[in-house]
Enzyme design. Structure first.
Site, PDB file in Angstrom:
ATOM      1  N   SER A 209     -49.241 -27.676  38.171  1.00  0.00           N
ATOM      2  CA  SER A 209     -48.888 -28.270  39.468  1.00  0.00           C
ATOM      3  C   SER A 209     -47.513 -27.876  39.988  1.00  0.00           C
ATOM      4  CB  SER A 209     -48.970 -29.795  39.362  1.00  0.00           C
ATOM      5  OG  SER A 209     -50.274 -30.200  39.011  1.00  0.00           O
TER       6      SER A 209
ATOM      7  N   GLU B  52       0.788  -1.227   0.000  1.00  0.00           N
ATOM      8  CA  GLU B  52       0.000   0.000   0.000  1.00  0.00           C
ATOM      9  C   GLU B  52       0.822   1.280   0.000  1.00  0.00           C
ATOM     10  OE1 GLU B  52      -3.299   0.241  -0.311  1.00  0.00           O
ATOM     11  OE2 GLU B  52      -3.460  -1.932  -0.486  1.00  0.00           O
TER      12      GLU B  52
END
Length: 822
Positions: free
Chosen positions: A470, A193
């Site tokens: 229950s 780069e």
């Protein structure tokens, strides 16, 4: 004489206006230049302030990262080879005989050599990278050693990443320091780069000229931007191809280089660069890209993998390795060639790297969370304490309570059993389920399943408020035991009952099987989940008392003031019920269920550490008896299926089934896990399954996949074990046919004995009396033969075999003298 006016030469006359015009033009031009320079200076000042403000301030909105709890390794820890294999896979550790790099391990038989990555839990709690040598035998750690000193004897294998909380900008990144970036990656970046990065001052004239010549000569299109300019474009500007943007880019690049060092600029670039897309979130920076493409930290990547990431900087879409693997590989090879030309790598390294496949993972860890239901609960808990922006932007680290081993077990259990149940009938084809599990002692949530294959935001573990049936019956029996009116062997009436309601109507609850059972022992009524006995007992103490008990157990929902609430017609979530059974599992102590251990800011400071907020909720004696009754549900009741996990575990729990079989529940616990399962349909239609046939199989499958310890509840001081007559609750004797050896509260011992026990007691007393008299008679006869006087002239009255002379009179006061005997 008249004076004549002198005349100027024609040339001089024409020069004067010209000079004046020149002066005016120059003045104007000078003013324009000065104004332009002032404006330029002001503009540069503005640009300079823009640069410094962002660069020296908060550069990024950094997402919060959420992790599981770490795996604690120490001598004697219950860790087997399967657990180690799973944890190392979740962390993406690689098998390597040399184990010379972090994130690698070597297994030889039952011996492990693990090179850890280390982890920062806070500024004062840092695990350094280390090599662990460990031996596993009989599903436990036999020996363990480490290259780092450890005062506690506990070595932590780092936690597993389970997701993040992301900024509104949808930018995701993992900030790394320059010291954590491998040198080959920096070399690759410079070579590809910006080869003059360390020489230029922000703008490379040579690079611009080379790009212009190349572009005009018909070569491939190139840009002349330096790394600094690329950073300016990404960090401050946009990608518009305009002269103004390019001019700003160049000016700002020079200003940036005037203020900051090359290392600072390079580090910012490495964390800012865009390298792909994860759904609607962008992947920014090489640190996150390493995880996204390879499931590994940046410093563990191979040379070829680093080169691939650098190559993507030119165009993340064009060189996406998942979509365009050939283009990505070609670009990678260009980067490697650049490094060879620059002398960053040798020919041998170049040749080796060229032969490597891309090695990109199909499903990244940094993709969708594999534990979205648990992550959702963490987010909800965080939102109760922190501002949304702080969670999204401040780079917090959250260590959760998630146990990945338990979570994977929960996922597999629900997936397997729900699949089987869905094939049962048309009623079950749309079946859904939720599972929550926690450590009962700490209240730490370890596993959650609350949604389908795709998380939609509806988490059934907390959002599905359904009737619990229950599951609430133990609260009724707990109340009865706490009152002292009942013990575990007391009779309760399971005959038909009619309850008058406030509106003048009547309610006639029925048992699920439609049968009446008359008087049955309390433990049987609970174990078999009889409705009529539960309603009778609940009405005896009142619905208000029932509601108060639920509040003691942590239920915050308003309990409806109608009798059907006693049979669970209360809308609660699996997480609500987990809190209730956590109390039962810990001897009556309530510790709020939570999903977070610590929250750490980006400087390593601890913002939150969840401690044990434990308080006594139920008296220990009451909870001890309730626990015994819940164990009977597993031993002899509706949850017998759970005995397959091991009779030595002393498991406890309760099934739950609602009207028309719409919801199936099971809540229960071992010594180290309390877990709740719900099975039903989102449209609330009947499923034809009870708690025992719908939810319990899921619970058993889950608990069978994790290591369980027995329920070993300490016996409180106020408990005594006595023989009681089953279904009367009276004192009994082990030789009586219906006797059971049961725990009883010392403060509420029975005051009556069974007829069998009294008869045996009388016989025992009679035999004792006869034996004493016979012994005393023999002694007296001997004294007579020896000519000695009998003391006090004792005369032994004859006693018949039945001991009827005065034993019957003593039975009137038997309790005070015979309690120990019973």
């Amino acid at each position: 004489m008249r004076k004549s006016n002198p005349k100027l030469p024609q040339s001089a006359a024409s020069t004067l206006p010209s000079q004046q015009r020149g002066i005016v033009f120059s003045s104007i031009l000078l003013i324009i230049v000065i104004v332009g320079m002032v404006l330029l200076a002001l503009y540069l000042v503005k640009l300079d302030r823009t640069i410094t403000h962002k660069f020296e301030g908060k550069r990024w909105d950094i997402p919060a990262k959420v992790y599981s709890q770490p795996l604690e390794l120490y001598q004697g820890a219950a860790v087997d080879n399967s657990m180690m294999k799973t944890w190392l896979e979740l962390l993406n550790y690689r098998s390597n005989k040399a184990y010379d790099r972090t994130g690698s391990f070597y297994k030889s038989g039952n011996n492990y050599f693990i090179h850890t990555r280390g982890f920062t839990y806070s500024a004062n709690d840092i695990d350094k990278e280390q090599v662990i040598k460990m031996t596993i035998a009989n599903d436990k750690i036999k020996t363990i050693q480490s290259t780092e000193q450890n005062k506690t004897g506990i070595i932590r294998l780092e936690p597993v990443s389970i997701g993040g909380i992301y900024p509104d900008s949808n930018e995701d990144r993992m900030v790394v320091s320059l010291d954590d970036v491998p040198q080959p990656l920096i070399d690759a970046l410079i070579a590809t780069e910006d080869r003059g990065f360390y020489e230029h001052k922000g703008v490379s004239i040579r690079g611009i000229a080379r790009a212009v010549i190349n572009n005009f000569s018909g070569g491939s299109m190139q840009g002349g931007s330096t790394i600094t300019q690329q950073l300016i474009k990404n960090f401050y500007l946009n990608s518009d191809r305009t002269l103004k943007r390019k001019a700003n880019e160049a000016l700002m690049a020079v200003l940036l280089e005037l203020h900051y060092s090359k290392d600072e600029i390079l580090q910012t670039y490495l964390n800012e660069i865009y390298l792909g897309q994860n759904g609607n979130r962008s992947i920014n920076g090489f640190g996150l890209a390493a995880q996204f493409y390879f499931n590994q930290p940046l410093n563990e990547l191979r040379l070829d993998q680093q080169a691939m990431l650098v190559g993507m900087a030119k165009g993340p879409s064009v060189y996406n390795p998942r979509r365009h693997p050939n283009d990505s590989k070609a670009r990678r090879d260009v980067v490697l060639n650049n490094m060879l030309q620059m002398g960053s790598i040798s020919q041998e390294q170049y040749d080796t790297a060229l032969e490597k496949p891309l090695g990109v993972v199909d499903k990244p860890v940094e993709g969708k969370s594999q534990f979205p239901d648990f992550l959702d609960i963490v987010k909800r808990e965080l939102n109760d304490v922190y501002y949304s922006d702080d969670l999204k932007n401040e780079g917090l680290t959250i260590i959760s309570t998630l146990d990945p081993i338990a979570q994977l077990a929960a996922d597999k259990a629900v997936d397997k059993k729900l699949g089987e149940l869905r094939r049962n009938s048309s009623k079950t084809k749309d079946l859904q389920s939720a599972l929550v599990s926690a450590n009962p002692e700490t209240g730490e949530l370890v596993a959650v399943v609350g949604s389908g294959s795709e998380f939609t935001g509806f988490n059934r573990a907390v959002d599905a408020k359904r009737q619990v049936g229950s599951l609430l019956k133990p609260v009724i029996y707990m109340t009865a035991l706490e009152s002292g009116r009942y013990n575990l062997a007391s009779p309760v009436d399971d005959s038909p009952i009619t309850v008058n309601l406030g509106d003048g109507s009547k309610w006639n609850p029925k048992n699920y099987a439609g049968r009446d059972h008359g008087y049955v022992p309390l433990t049987t009524a609970l174990a078999k989940s009889y409705n009529q006995s539960a309603v009778r007992l609940g009405m005896e103490f009142g619905i208000d008392t029932f509601a108060k008990q639920l509040r003691r157990l942590g239920i915050e929902e308003k309990i409806p003031a109608y009798p059907s609430a006693l049979l669970g017609s209360v809308n609660l979530s699996p997480m609500d019920m987990l809190g209730v059974y956590q109390v039962f599992a810990t001897g009556g102590f309530r510790t709020p269920i939570h999903s977070i251990r610590t929250v750490i800011d980006n400087r390593g400071r601890i913002l939150q550490r969840t401690g044990l907020n434990t308080q006594r909720s139920i008296p220990p004696e009451t909870n001890y008896l309730t626990n015994y009754a819940l164990q009977e549900v597993v031993k002899n009741g509706t949850a017998k299926r759970a005995k397959s996990l091991g009779s030595n575990l002393n498991l406890a729990g309760k099934t739950g089934t609602t009207n028309d079989y719409r919801d199936a529940w099971f809540a229960g616990y071992s010594g180290n896990y309390v877990s709740v399962v719900w099975v039903g349909r989102d449209d609330n239609k009947p499923i034809g399954l009870s708690g025992g046939t719908g939810a319990l199989p899921v619970w058993v499958d889950y608990m069978n996949r994790i290591k369980l310890t027995p329920v070993a509840m300490p016996e409180p001081e106020g408990i005594e074990w006595l023989w009681l007559e089953n279904n009367t609750g009276k004192l009994s004797n082990e030789r009586c046919a219906s006797a059971r050896y049961l725990p009883v509260m010392s403060a509420h011992l029975p005051e009556e004995a069974s007829s069998c026990a009294i008869s045996l007691y009388q016989q025992e007393q009679a035999r004792g009396q006869i034996q004493w008299e016979n012994e005393q008679g023999s002694i007296n006869q001997q004294r007579q033969r020896e000519g000695l006087n009998i003391p006090n002239s004792e005369v032994i009255e004859p006693t018949d075999e039945d001991g009827d002379n005065d034993t019957q009179k003593r039975t009137d006061t038997w309790y005070n003298r015979a309690l120990e005997w019973f």
